[in-house]
Design a protein around this motif. Structure first.
Motif, PDB file in Angstrom:
ATOM      1  N   LYS A  84       0.823  -1.205   0.000  1.00 14.85           N
ATOM      2  CA  LYS A  84       0.000   0.000   0.000  1.00 14.85           C
ATOM      3  C   LYS A  84       0.864   1.266   0.000  1.00 14.85           C
ATOM      4  N   LEU A  85       1.922   1.252   0.821  1.00 10.07           N
ATOM      5  CA  LEU A  85       2.796   2.419   0.889  1.00 10.07           C
ATOM      6  C   LEU A  85       3.522   2.666  -0.425  1.00 10.07           C
ATOM      7  N   ALA A 113       4.034   6.000  -5.304  1.00 12.23           N
ATOM      8  CA  ALA A 113       3.967   6.168  -6.753  1.00 12.23           C
ATOM      9  C   ALA A 113       2.915   7.213  -7.117  1.00 12.23           C
ATOM     10  N   LYS A 114       1.777   7.181  -6.431  1.00 14.32           N
ATOM     11  CA  LYS A 114       0.717   8.159  -6.675  1.00 14.32           C
ATOM     12  C   LYS A 114       1.203   9.561  -6.316  1.00 14.32           C
ATOM     13  N   SER A 137       4.785  15.470  -9.827  1.00 16.88           N
ATOM     14  CA  SER A 137       5.200  15.799 -11.192  1.00 16.88           C
ATOM     15  C   SER A 137       4.180  16.711 -11.865  1.00 16.88           C
ATOM     16  N   GLN A 138       2.888  16.418 -11.675  1.00 12.48           N
ATOM     17  CA  GLN A 138       1.834  17.245 -12.260  1.00 12.48           C
ATOM     18  C   GLN A 138       1.853  18.641 -11.652  1.00 12.48           C
ATOM     19  N   LEU A 139       2.073  18.728 -10.340  1.00  9.00           N
ATOM     20  CA  LEU A 139       2.144  20.034  -9.689  1.00  9.00           C
ATOM     21  C   LEU A 139       3.320  20.851 -10.217  1.00  9.00           C
TER      22      LEU A 139
END
Length: 80
Positions: A20-21, A26-27, A33-35
Motif C-alpha cells: 500500500k505504501l 507512486a501516486k 510531477s503534475q504540480l
C-alpha cells in the motif's frame, strides 16, 4: 516430507502495508510531477502577463496612444 513454516500474521500484514505504501508513493510522485508542470505553466503565464502589462503601461504614457485606461469600480467595504 519437509515441514512448511506458517508465515506469521504480523508479517503478512506488514507485507500488505508495504505494498500500500509503495502504491501511495507512486501516486504521490505522479501528483508531484503534475504540480511541478502546473507551476511551470503558471510562471510562464505570469511572466507573459507582466510583459504585456509593461507594454500597456508604456503605451498609456504616450500622448497619442490609442490605449485607454478603463475606469475602476469601487468595491464595497467588507465587514470582517
Amino acid at each position: 516430507m519437509p515441514q512448511r513454516c506458517k508465515t506469521p500474521d504480523s508479517e503478512i500484514r506488514l507485507r500488505k502495508q508495504i505494498v500500500k505504501l509503495k502504491e501511495l508513493r507512486a501516486k504521490d510522485a505522479k501528483e508531484l510531477s503534475q504540480l511541478q508542470t502546473d507551476i511551470d505553466h503558471l510562471v510562464r503565464a505570469v511572466n507573459q502577463l507582466t510583459v504585456e502589462n509593461r507594454q500597456l503601461r508604456g503605451a498609456l504614457s504616450q500622448p497619442s496612444s490609442p490605449v485607454r485606461a478603463l475606469p475602476t469600480q469601487l468595491r464595497p467595504n467588507r465587514i470582517p
